[in-house]
Design a protein around this motif. Structure first.
Motif: not given
Ligand code: ADP
Ligand code: MG
Length: 350
Positions: A216-222, A288-295, A87-89, A231-237
């Protein structure tokens, strides 16, 4: 989601080809579906200018978790974060949770309660409400499926498909930590020689194991990236940078140049890599599973976004740039040379 243990399968299934075939065969045009298969969450609209997000993840015992190295509460926490992160992504806000469980004969009531304790601990700060699920017996191990429903303002969702040539590639936080934490948990304490875990400080060990068990899910950042249309695009790691990056490239029809020397690595990850004589960049690419956002974001917004991130205390790092599709996925090494980036991230059935 990337599993904890590698599964062996004799079937010739290829995860991403299978999903693509299922999409081609079974999805159909529906004006209420804004985004179906192919992103971190589906987007549907019920009209009246509302966009809902839907995402689901399945965790299987022995594939995604091991009860010898994680408690039921840890597993519940990670299961919830895997969904919150999707959802953050999308730049969204999570709202409702459905949980389906298959419980083995050996399962106890107390374990289920512990699982929910972990799950709800991850969800509570985001005011997510449990609204349903399903419960079954399992012939073999635990299966935990979470479906999360969220929302995003219309036309503000972050998609995997919006990256354009020239955009800069960013990642939140640090990467590689969760894999290092998992490797630490899986290292058997050896009696003959000093244990691996003794060679890195307790503080680093706790940090890395914590990043694996309680990401941590990066909800605030997303939400921040979406609200300002940064952001023009995003995915979570969730599967590993080297693979998740490919999803942005495929969906956006672009290539990328990744700067390996720019990858944000924590001191703990560096310390673990040095001790195990591993390349820390390899941990960051594979893990996997760092759950950072790539954007991605347009270069003209670089200064504005970096300034705003500092103000919000969001850690973001520029790790590359989007290139035309024909250039493929390239990595600039520590020595300055460019070479194609192999996909070392997790894929089921491989
Ligand atoms: P994520 O890692 O973000 O959870 P996945 O790689 O699991 O994403 O899934 C990619 C896309 O494929 C998503 O849109 C997901 O809903 C879809 N998908 C995955 N498995 C299936 C399936 N068995 N049937 C239909 N769609 C699927
Ligand atoms: Mg995802």
């Amino acid at each position: 989601m990337a599993p904890t243990a590698r599964s062996k399968s004799r079937s010739a299934i290829h995860e991403f080809d299978l999903i693509r075939t299922l999409q081609q065969r079974h999805s159909r045009h529906d004006p209420s579906v804004i985004r179906g298969i192919g992103d971190d969450a589906a987007i549907v609209t019920s009209g009246a200018g509302k966009w809902s997000l839907l995402t689901t993840d399945l965790l299987a015992e022995g594939i995604h978790f091991d009860l010898r190295t994680a408690t039921m509460a840890d597993i519940g926490f990670r299961a919830a974060v895997a969904n919150l992160s999707d959802i953050a992504a999308m730049g969204g806000t999570p709202q409702y949770l459905l949980v389906s469980l298959a419980i083995p004969r050996t399962g106890a009531n107390n374990q289920v309660h512990q699982l929910y304790r972990g799950m709800m601990a991850a969800c509570r700060p985001h005011r997510v409400t449990l609204i349903g699920g399903d419960t079954s017996a399992s012939a073999n191990g635990w299966f935990i499926n979470i479906t999360l429903v969220g929302m995003v303002p219309p036309r503000k969702a972050l998609l995997r498909s919006g990256a354009r040539t020239g955009d800069l590639l960013y990642v939140t936080g640090t990467i590689g930590d969760a894999l290092a934490g998992l490797m630490l948990l899986n290292e058997p304490p050896s009696k003959k020689r000093p244990s691996h875990t003794a060679a890195i400080s307790t503080r680093h060990r706790q940090f890395l194991v914590g990043r694996h068990l309680h990401p941590t899910a990066r909800l605030a950042e997303g939400q921040w990236l979406s609200a300002h249309r940064f952001a023009t695009s995003a995915i979570d790691l969730s599967d590993g940078l080297s693979g998740d990056l490919r999803h942005i490239c495929e969906e956006s029809h672009v290539g990328v140049e990744l700067d390996l020397s720019a990858l944000p690595l924590s001191p703990a990850c560096r310390a673990y890599a040095a001790f195990r004589k591993l390349d820390p960049a390899a941990l960051a690419l594979t893990g996997g599973e760092d759950y950072e956002l790539l954007f991605t974001l347009p270069p003209r917004r670089k200064a504005e976004v970096e300034r705003a991130a500092k103000l919000h205390r969001f850690r973001i790092t520029c790790i590359g740039a989007i290139r035309p599709a024909r250039q493929g996925i390239q990595a600039i090494g520590q020595d300055g040379t460019t070479h194609p980036l192999p996909n070392s991230s997790y894929e089921h059935f491989k």
